[in-house]
Design an enzyme around this catalytic site. Structure first.
Site, PDB file in Angstrom:
ATOM      1  N   HIS A  57      12.033  -7.074 -10.616  1.00 19.50           N
ATOM      2  CA  HIS A  57      12.979  -6.173  -9.942  1.00 19.50           C
ATOM      3  C   HIS A  57      14.443  -6.633 -10.172  1.00 19.50           C
ATOM      4  O   HIS A  57      15.279  -5.888 -10.640  1.00 19.50           O
ATOM      5  CB  HIS A  57      12.723  -6.173  -8.429  1.00 19.50           C
ATOM      6  CG  HIS A  57      11.357  -5.767  -8.008  1.00 19.50           C
ATOM      7  ND1 HIS A  57      10.875  -4.473  -8.112  1.00 19.50           N
ATOM      8  CD2 HIS A  57      10.360  -6.496  -7.449  1.00 19.50           C
ATOM      9  CE1 HIS A  57       9.640  -4.424  -7.637  1.00 19.50           C
ATOM     10  NE2 HIS A  57       9.289  -5.618  -7.225  1.00 19.50           N
TER      11      HIS A  57
HETATM   12  O1  RIB Z   1      11.977  -4.263  -3.480  1.00 15.08           O
HETATM   13  C1  RIB Z   1      12.200  -5.381  -4.295  1.00 15.08           C
HETATM   14  C2  RIB Z   1      13.372  -6.161  -3.798  1.00 15.08           C
HETATM   15  O2  RIB Z   1      13.104  -6.704  -2.511  1.00 15.08           O
HETATM   16  C3  RIB Z   1      13.706  -7.384  -4.674  1.00 15.08           C
HETATM   17  O3  RIB Z   1      15.092  -7.595  -4.639  1.00 15.08           O
HETATM   18  C4  RIB Z   1      12.990  -8.507  -3.998  1.00 15.08           C
HETATM   19  O4  RIB Z   1      13.621  -9.781  -4.226  1.00 15.08           O
HETATM   20  C5  RIB Z   1      13.152  -8.123  -2.561  1.00 15.08           C
HETATM   21  O5  RIB Z   1      14.429  -8.568  -2.131  1.00 15.08           O
END
Ligand code: RIB
Ligand code: CA
Length: 309
Positions: A239
Site C-alpha cells: 500500500h
Molecule cells: O489501508 C492500508 C493503510 O492502512 C496502509 O497505510 C497501512 O500502513 C495502514 O496504515
C-alpha cells in the site's frame, strides 16, 4: 535536481517499505519523516521510522512526532497486522527523533522550501493540523501523494477497515475531509490500486528480494513473510510504497479526477464518496484507478536492491 519531500507515516510494516523506497530514491530529497498515530501509537511509529532510517544509514533525516490520536474519537490501532511493536517484531530503534511537533515541521519545511512534495501513508491528522497552522500551506505544496481511500473505481476499490472504508481515512475521517476540501494538489492512491493482485508480492518474490542481501531487501523480505503468515493473505500488499512510487513513476498509473467527500457518521463513517455527476463543479482529487502492477513491483524491488533504473 532532487525534489524536497516530507513523508508522513504511521510505521507499520508497509510504511517501513515506503520509507525505504523514498530514502533510496535519489530524485527525492527526504527533508523529514513525520509520525502520526494509526497502525500503532505515535511513539512506536516514530521509533520504528527512526529505526528504519538508521538501518539504511540515513540518520541525517529527522523524525518528528505528531498527533497521538485522530481529530475526533479514539485511536484504533492495528497491531494484529503489524506486530506489537509495529515493525514485525524487529524491534528497530535509533535514528534522529527530534522535538518539534510534526504539524509545525510540515508547515515550516513547506514554507522554507517554497515547494515541497508531501507523501502521506497514514491517517491525515498531521496534515489537517498543518493546514490549520498554515492556511497558505496549499501554495507551498507542489503535490500531495496519499495512500488512502477506497473509491469504487476498480474491482478492488472496497474497504478494509469496514465494508466500504479504507483504514487511513477510517482512522481520521474529519482530517481526510479537511484535506480533500483544502485545494491541495492531491493524488489519491487507494485500495482500488494497492489491492490489485498484480501489485502484491508473493512469498517467493519476497524471499528472492531478500536474497539480494541489502538491508532494505532483507527488511522487505522479513515484513512480507511476517504479514503473509500473520494475516493469511497470499500476497504482501505494498500500500504505502505505492504512494511513493506514484511520486516517482506516475506513468505506471492512470488517474481520474473527481471531487471526494468523506462520510462522517453512521455505518459508512470513513467511506470516501466520489462525486461523478458531471454537472457538479467542485475541485477534484486525482484518484488512481489502475496500476501496471508488474512494472511497479519491478521498480520497487530494483530500487530497494540498489540496482538503479
Ligand atoms: O489501508 C492500508 C493503510 O492502512 C496502509 O497505510 C497501512 O500502513 C495502514 O496504515
Ligand atoms: Ca500506513
Amino acid at each position: 535536481m532532487s525534489r524536497p519531500v516530507v513523508l508522513d507515516v504511521d510505521t507499520g510494516i508497509d510504511d517501513a517499505l515506503a520509507i525505504a523506497l523514498a530514502a533510496l530514491s535519489p530524485e527525492l530529497r527526504l527533508e523529514a519523516v513525520t509520525a502520526v498515530a494509526g497502525n500503532v501509537d505515535v511513539e512506536k511509529a516514530a521509533r520504528n521510522s527512526g529505526g528504519v532510517l538508521h538501518l539504511l544509514g540515513r540518520d541525517d533525516v529527522p523524525v518528528y512526532v505528531g498527533a497521538r490520536k485522530p481529530l475526533v474519537g479514539k485511536l484504533k490501532t492495528a497491531e494484529w497486522v503489524h506486530g506489537e511493536d509495529g515493525i514485525a517484531g524487529l524491534g528497530l530503534s535509533g535514528g534522529r527523533v527530534v522535538g518539534e511537533a510534526a504539524a509545525n515541521a510540515i508547515a515550516r519545511i513547506a514554507r522554507e522550501t517554497g515547494g515541497v512534495t508531501l507523501i502521506t501513508t497514514g491517517p491525515l491528522t498531521n496534515l489537517a493540523l498543518a493546514l490549520s497552522l498554515e492556511p497558505e500551506l496549499v501554495d507551498y505544496v507542489e503535490a500531495h501523494y496519499m495512500m488512502g481511500g477506497a473509491y469504487g473505481l476498480s474491482p478492488y476499490g472496497f474497504g478494509n477497515a469496514t465494508a466500504t472504508a479504507e483504514f487511513n481515512v477510517w482512522q481520521d475521517p474529519e482530517a481526510a475531509e479537511i484535506v480533500f476540501s483544502s485545494g491541495l494538489n492531491t493524488y489519491a492512491i487507494g485500495l482500488d490500486v494497492t489491492m490489485d493482485p498484480a501489485a502484491g508480492l508473493t512469498l517467493e518474490e519476497a524471499e528472492a528480494l531478500g536474497e539480494a542481501g541489502c538491508p532494505a531487501c532483507r527488511l522487505a523480505s522479513h515484513v512480507s513473510r511476517f504479514y503473509i503468515e500473520r494475516v493469511g493473505d497470499p500476497l504482501m500488499r505494498l500500500h504505502d510504497p505505492m504512494a511513493v512510487a506514484a511520486a516517482l513513476r506516475s506513468e505506471l498509473f492512470t488517474f481520474e479526477e473527481h471531487p471526494v467527500e468523506v462520510a462522517l457518521c453512521g455505518k459508512a463513517r470513513g467511506t470516501t464518496l466520489v462525486e461523478r455527476r458531471p454537472w457538479v463543479k467542485k475541485p477534484g482529487v486525482k484518484i488512481a484507478v489502475s496500476v501496471k502492477g508488474g512494472e511497479f513491483k519491478a521498480f520497487f524491488s530494483s530500487r530497494l536492491a540498489g540496482r538503479g533504473d
